[in-house]
Structure formats: structure tokens, C-alpha cells
Write an enzyme that holds these catalytic residues in place. Structure first.
Site, short mmCIF file in Angstrom:
data_model
loop_
_atom_site.label_atom_id
_atom_site.label_comp_id
_atom_site.label_asym_id
_atom_site.label_seq_id
_atom_site.Cartn_x
_atom_site.Cartn_y
_atom_site.Cartn_z
N ASN A 1 21.20 -23.06 -26.80
CA ASN A 1 20.11 -22.91 -27.77
C ASN A 1 19.07 -24.02 -27.80
O ASN A 1 18.02 -23.85 -28.37
CB ASN A 1 20.70 -22.80 -29.18
CG ASN A 1 21.55 -21.56 -29.33
OD1 ASN A 1 21.07 -20.46 -29.16
ND2 ASN A 1 22.83 -21.77 -29.59
N MET B 142 23.10 -30.93 -33.89
CA MET B 142 21.94 -31.15 -33.03
C MET B 142 20.66 -30.60 -33.63
O MET B 142 19.60 -31.20 -33.52
CB MET B 142 22.22 -30.56 -31.64
CG MET B 142 21.17 -30.86 -30.62
SD MET B 142 20.86 -32.63 -30.38
CE MET B 142 22.01 -33.06 -29.09
N HIS C 12 38.23 -27.39 -22.47
CA HIS C 12 37.18 -26.36 -22.38
C HIS C 12 37.32 -25.55 -21.09
O HIS C 12 36.33 -24.99 -20.60
CB HIS C 12 35.76 -26.96 -22.40
CG HIS C 12 35.37 -27.63 -23.68
ND1 HIS C 12 34.68 -28.82 -23.71
CD2 HIS C 12 35.56 -27.25 -24.97
CE1 HIS C 12 34.48 -29.16 -24.98
NE2 HIS C 12 35.00 -28.24 -25.75
N ARG D 213 32.42 -37.47 -31.85
CA ARG D 213 33.25 -38.27 -30.93
C ARG D 213 32.37 -39.14 -30.04
O ARG D 213 31.33 -38.69 -29.56
CB ARG D 213 34.09 -37.34 -30.05
CG ARG D 213 35.27 -36.73 -30.77
CD ARG D 213 35.99 -35.72 -29.92
NE ARG D 213 35.87 -34.39 -30.47
CZ ARG D 213 36.15 -33.26 -29.83
NH1 ARG D 213 36.61 -33.31 -28.58
NH2 ARG D 213 36.00 -32.11 -30.41
N ILE E 78 24.80 -26.02 -28.16
CA ILE E 78 23.64 -26.84 -27.82
C ILE E 78 23.05 -26.39 -26.47
O ILE E 78 21.85 -26.19 -26.33
CB ILE E 78 24.02 -28.34 -27.76
CG1 ILE E 78 24.53 -28.80 -29.13
CG2 ILE E 78 22.85 -29.18 -27.29
CD1 ILE E 78 25.08 -30.22 -29.16
N GLY F 143 32.33 -30.25 -29.54
CA GLY F 143 32.92 -31.03 -28.45
C GLY F 143 32.09 -30.76 -27.20
O GLY F 143 31.53 -29.67 -27.07
N LEU G 249 28.32 -27.70 -24.10
CA LEU G 249 27.83 -28.60 -25.14
C LEU G 249 27.90 -27.92 -26.50
O LEU G 249 27.04 -27.12 -26.86
CB LEU G 249 26.37 -29.00 -24.84
CG LEU G 249 26.09 -29.47 -23.40
CD1 LEU G 249 24.60 -29.68 -23.19
CD2 LEU G 249 26.86 -30.75 -23.09
N GLY G 250 28.97 -28.18 -27.23
CA GLY G 250 29.13 -27.64 -28.58
C GLY G 250 29.36 -28.81 -29.51
O GLY G 250 28.74 -29.87 -29.35
N ARG H 133 44.73 -19.05 -27.98
CA ARG H 133 44.16 -20.24 -27.36
C ARG H 133 45.11 -21.40 -27.65
O ARG H 133 45.48 -21.65 -28.81
CB ARG H 133 42.81 -20.55 -27.98
CG ARG H 133 42.26 -21.84 -27.43
CD ARG H 133 41.08 -22.31 -28.21
NE ARG H 133 40.56 -23.52 -27.62
CZ ARG H 133 39.97 -24.48 -28.31
NH1 ARG H 133 39.82 -24.36 -29.61
NH2 ARG H 133 39.52 -25.54 -27.70
N ASN I 287 42.59 -18.12 -32.36
CA ASN I 287 42.36 -19.55 -32.13
C ASN I 287 42.73 -20.23 -33.43
O ASN I 287 41.97 -20.19 -34.40
CB ASN I 287 40.88 -19.76 -31.78
CG ASN I 287 40.57 -21.21 -31.50
OD1 ASN I 287 41.39 -22.10 -31.71
ND2 ASN I 287 39.36 -21.46 -31.03
N GLU J 198 34.52 -17.65 -24.71
CA GLU J 198 35.92 -18.06 -24.50
C GLU J 198 36.89 -16.98 -24.98
O GLU J 198 37.95 -16.77 -24.39
CB GLU J 198 36.19 -19.38 -25.22
CG GLU J 198 35.41 -20.53 -24.58
CD GLU J 198 35.34 -21.77 -25.43
OE1 GLU J 198 36.19 -22.65 -25.25
OE2 GLU J 198 34.44 -21.88 -26.27
P1 ADP Z 1 31.92 -25.42 -31.36
O1 ADP Z 1 32.18 -26.46 -30.34
O2 ADP Z 1 32.42 -25.77 -32.72
O3 ADP Z 1 32.25 -24.00 -30.92
P2 ADP Z 1 29.17 -24.60 -30.97
O4 ADP Z 1 29.35 -24.25 -29.54
O5 ADP Z 1 28.83 -23.51 -31.93
O6 ADP Z 1 30.33 -25.46 -31.56
O7 ADP Z 1 27.97 -25.68 -31.01
C1 ADP Z 1 27.58 -26.33 -32.18
C2 ADP Z 1 26.35 -27.18 -31.87
O8 ADP Z 1 25.31 -26.31 -31.39
C3 ADP Z 1 25.79 -27.91 -33.10
O9 ADP Z 1 25.45 -29.24 -32.74
C4 ADP Z 1 24.53 -27.12 -33.38
O10 ADP Z 1 23.54 -27.92 -33.97
C5 ADP Z 1 24.10 -26.69 -32.00
N1 ADP Z 1 23.12 -25.63 -32.05
C6 ADP Z 1 23.29 -24.34 -32.42
N2 ADP Z 1 22.11 -23.69 -32.41
C7 ADP Z 1 21.16 -24.61 -32.03
C8 ADP Z 1 19.77 -24.58 -31.81
N3 ADP Z 1 19.07 -23.48 -32.02
N4 ADP Z 1 19.15 -25.72 -31.40
C9 ADP Z 1 19.85 -26.85 -31.22
N5 ADP Z 1 21.17 -26.93 -31.39
C10 ADP Z 1 21.82 -25.84 -31.79
#
Ligand code: ADP
Length: 396
Positions: A327, A276, A172, A233, A324, A204, A201-202, A83, A8, A378
């Protein structure tokens, strides 16, 4: 055992994994950052639990691939999966890469000016370094090519679609596809019978209406800026905002686009962070703007889920995934609380329990809406897609 290298590639970073597509095991995972700068470094983690970091001043993509080869030791790979962010309308599925495909990805450059050129750098470097194995491109947009015109057309002059391919593409795709499949397995029902909404929810964020295993609609559009509130964004805004801000801030359209891409979302609303975790903690400690950012995020997600319902006959399940989604129990709880109109009732115990290590239901038995947490993967989708080409097309 046959391994696939999954790449990627960004303009100054390169994420990689070496995966056994039959088991999903990642033998080696790594991240190269700050490429072509004095601080360029490669971090590698091995499945045995060890890790390794090297600084390679001014290293570019080729040097990183050399480092990967070195880290691989005697491990042999049978293919490389890449990717690729934007496949436009040209790529409705993954594809074995040849000169024509490279040109096709190049042709989509206008649609993803930051991503596609970076993806191509990775492809070209890897094809040079791993010239004896097939390379496969897996597109973020391909899954959404199944969307019907009512979902992908903007209500702008039709000629803009015909001439400039102005339409909604969605992103995605590998994640929405993967978690929908996993959810079907979890529910022990064929995916062809399920109508679900997946929320990735990441950093992006996007949500997708998955109807019988196919994308019926999604929140991202021509670019990954449309739709949900994200880390930096804005997601949806009034289309007149560009004009308004360009005048008020005496900037140009690119300046406004930059604000919407890099200074908005959770970061813009909170004035604190795009992360987050940081915001939830700050909100708990009484930071009102952090709380507001989380509230807007969850409300807009719930609103999008209701909107995506228009693409389905019913909502068999809502799936939360991504950093997000997997987790953050407070985000899931608040989002479901905004879906009371569908009879959603959270099970607090289950919601607390589910995360990276656990998957499954987070709503109560008597809830009118079923919600699940399903971790995404992914890289595994890309490895499996690549493997599919190795077995279905003869290696030349
Ligand atoms: P990307 O899109 O870069 O792959 P990720 O899927 O890793 O990103 O998501 C990143 C987001 O996930 C960040 O906003 C981070 O704060 C949130 N996150 C990761 N662990 C937790 C947690 N335990 N509680 C709340 N948010 C979390």
C-alpha cells in the site's frame, strides 16, 4: 465445494477464515480479540459483504470456536489448517497433526515462547471442537529450512548450534513462498529459473532471497527480532547493546529484550507511532522524527536487499508485499531510490497505481532492477497446504 478453516491463534486473539482452496475465495473471515477478558469479542465478515460483531464476556478459545461454528450455519469444512510460528529444525514442511506433532511443536516452545504455546492452545481447542476432520500445521519457518549452513549459522561456538539449536530460522515463510510463486506467474516464467528478493513489510518485516523457488537466505533469525526495522521491533543492533543497556538502565536482559521488541522500530525512532500511514502523514506535515523513522526503515530495507543479493546469481525481481509493501508507494519509492547502485528506476505512475487491487511492475522499462507489488495471502497458502494433505493422505 470443500472449505478449509484456517486458524491463526495468539494468546488473546484468534484470526480465522473459511476458504475454498480451489478458488481462494474466503467465505467467512473473522477476528476474536481480548479473549479471556470481560471485553472479549468476535467480529465476522461474510463474502456477501455483511458483517457481524458479538461481545462474549470472558470467552476463551473454545467459546470462540463455538461462535465460529454458529456463524458457519450449514457450511461444512473438510479440514483445519493452523498457522504455527516456529517449527525449529524438526518441521521442514507442513504436517498432519497428531500427538507426536503436538509434542514437536511443544519442544520448539523455547524458540518462540510467546507464539508456540498460543498456537498450541488453538490447535487443541480446534481438535476438540472439530474432531472429525484432519488438522494440519503450517509453519512460518518451514520454507526457510532450505537455507544452506552459510546462511543459517551464526559465527558463535558451533556447540551452541549442536546443543541448543542456536541458528537462524527465518519467518513469514508462507508469505515469501506465496508472493514468489505469484511473481513467477506474473512474469510468465518457471519459478525454478528465477532469482528474486521478496520483502514482506507488515507490522513484522522480513526479506528473503528466493532462489529457484527456495529460500536461500532471509533477514529474520533465531527469533523474529533480527533484521529489518519493524513497527515496534528494532531489527539488527549491536549484540553488545543488551549488556550496555542493562547496565545503563539498571534493568535485566529481559527488560532490554522488551525494549527491542515493543518500544523500538518505527515507534521508537519516531516517538509517535508504529503505523506507517500515521508516520507518512506526520512526515508530510513536517514532523522530522516521523520522517527520520521512514528514512531509516527504507534505507535498512535497501541495505538488506543488497545483502541478500549475495545468496543469488542475479536479482530478477524485487517483490514488495504486506500492509506497507502493498500500500505504501512512498516507502517503495524511497527504498528503490536507495538501490540506484543496481540501476533501479521507479515509474512514478505505476508505483502510485499499484496497491491491494492491482499487482505488477513499478519500475520503468529501462530500469536495471525489476520491482513488483504482489499482494500476499498467507491464509490461502495454509488452506492449500491443508487441502494437499486431504488429497494425499487418507483420512482415518
Ligand atoms: P500484520 O503484520 O499485522 O499482518 P499488515 O501486513 O496489515 O500487518 O501491515 C500493517 C502495516 O501496513 C502498518 O504499518 C500500516 O500502517 C501499513 N499500511 C496499511 N495500509 C497502508 C497505506 N495505505 N499506506 C502506508 N502504510 C499502510
Amino acid at each position: 465445494m470443500s472449505f478449509i478453516l484456517v486458524i491463526n491463534c495468539g494468546s488473546s486473539s484468534l484470526k480465522f477464515s473459511i476458504i475454498d482452496p480451489s478458488t481462494g475465495e474466503a467465505k467467512i473471515q473473522g477476528l476474536a480479540e481480548r479473549l479471556s477478558s470481560p471485553g472479549a469479542k468476535v467480529k465476522t465478515k461474510f463474502s456477501e459483504g455483511t458483517s457481524h460483531e458479538v461481545t462474549l464476556p470472558d470467552a476463551g478459545h473454545i467459546e470462540v470456536l463455538e461462535e465460529i461454528l454458529h456463524e458457519m450455519g450449514g457450511l461444512k469444512i473438510v479440514g483445519v489448517g493452523h498457522r504455527v510460528v516456529h517449527g525449529g529444525e524438526a518441521f521442514k514442511d507442513s504436517v498432519r497433526i497428531d500427538e507426536e506433532v503436538i509434542q514437536g511443536i511443544e519442544d520448539c516452545r523455547e524458540l518462540a515462547p510467546l507464539h508456540n504455546p498460543a498456537n498450541l492452545i488453538g490447535i487443541q481447542a480446534a481438535m476438540q471442537k472439530f474432531s472429525d476432520v484432519p488438522h494440519v500445521a503450517v509453519f512460518d519457518t518451514a520454507f526457510h529450512q532450505a537455507m544452506p549452513p552459510r546462511a543459517y549459522l551464526y559465527a558463535v561456538p558451533y556447540g551452541l548450534y549442536e546443543q541448543y539449536k542456536v541458528r537462524r530460522y527465518g519467518f513469514h515463510g508462507t508469505s515469501h513462498y506465496f508472493v514468489a510463486g505469484e511473481a513467477a506467474r506474473l512474469l510468465e516464467r518457471p519459478i525454478s529459473e528465477l532469482h528474486m528478493i521478496t520483502a514482506h513489510l507488515g507490522n513484522g518485516c522480513s526479506a528473503c532471497a528466493v532462489k529457484g523457488g527456495h529460500s536461500g537466505d532471509t533477514t529474520m533469525g533465531l527469533t523474529p527480532l533480527e533484521g529489518l526495522v519493524m513497527g515496534t521491533r528494532s531489527g539488527d543492533v549491536d549484540p553488545n547493546l543488551h549488556d550496555f543497556l542493562a547496565r545503563r538502565l539498571e534493568t535485566d536482559l529481559a527488560g532490554v529484550t522488551d525494549i527491542l521488541n515493543r518500544e523500538s522500530g518505527l515507534l521508537g525512532l519516531s516517538g509517535l507511532s508504529n503505523d506507517m500511514r500515521t508516520l507518512l502523514q506526520a512526515a508530510d506535515e513536517g514532523n522530522g522524527r516521523a520522517g527520520l523513522a521512514v528514512e531509516v526503515f527504507c534505507y535498512r530495507l535497501a541495505k538488506a536487499i543488497l545483502g541478500l543479493g549475495a545468496a543469488l546469481d542475479r536479482i530478477d525481481a524485487v517483490i514488495f508485499t504486506g500492509g506497507i509493501g502493498e500500500n505504501s508507494s512512498p516507502v517503495r519509492a524511497r527504498t528503490l531510490n536507495n538501490l540506484r547502485v543496481l540501476g533501479a528506476k521507479i515509474d512514478d505512475g505505476l508505483n502510485q497505481e499499484h496497491g491491494k487491487s492491482a499487482r505488477g511492475r513499478i519500475t520503468s522499462q529501462d530500469s536495471g532492477l525489476l520491482a513488483l507489488v504482489v499482494p500476499t495471502n498467507e491464509e490461502l497458502v495454509i488452506a492449500r497446504e491443508t487441502d494437499r494433505f486431504l488429497t494425499s493422505t487418507p483420512v482415518q
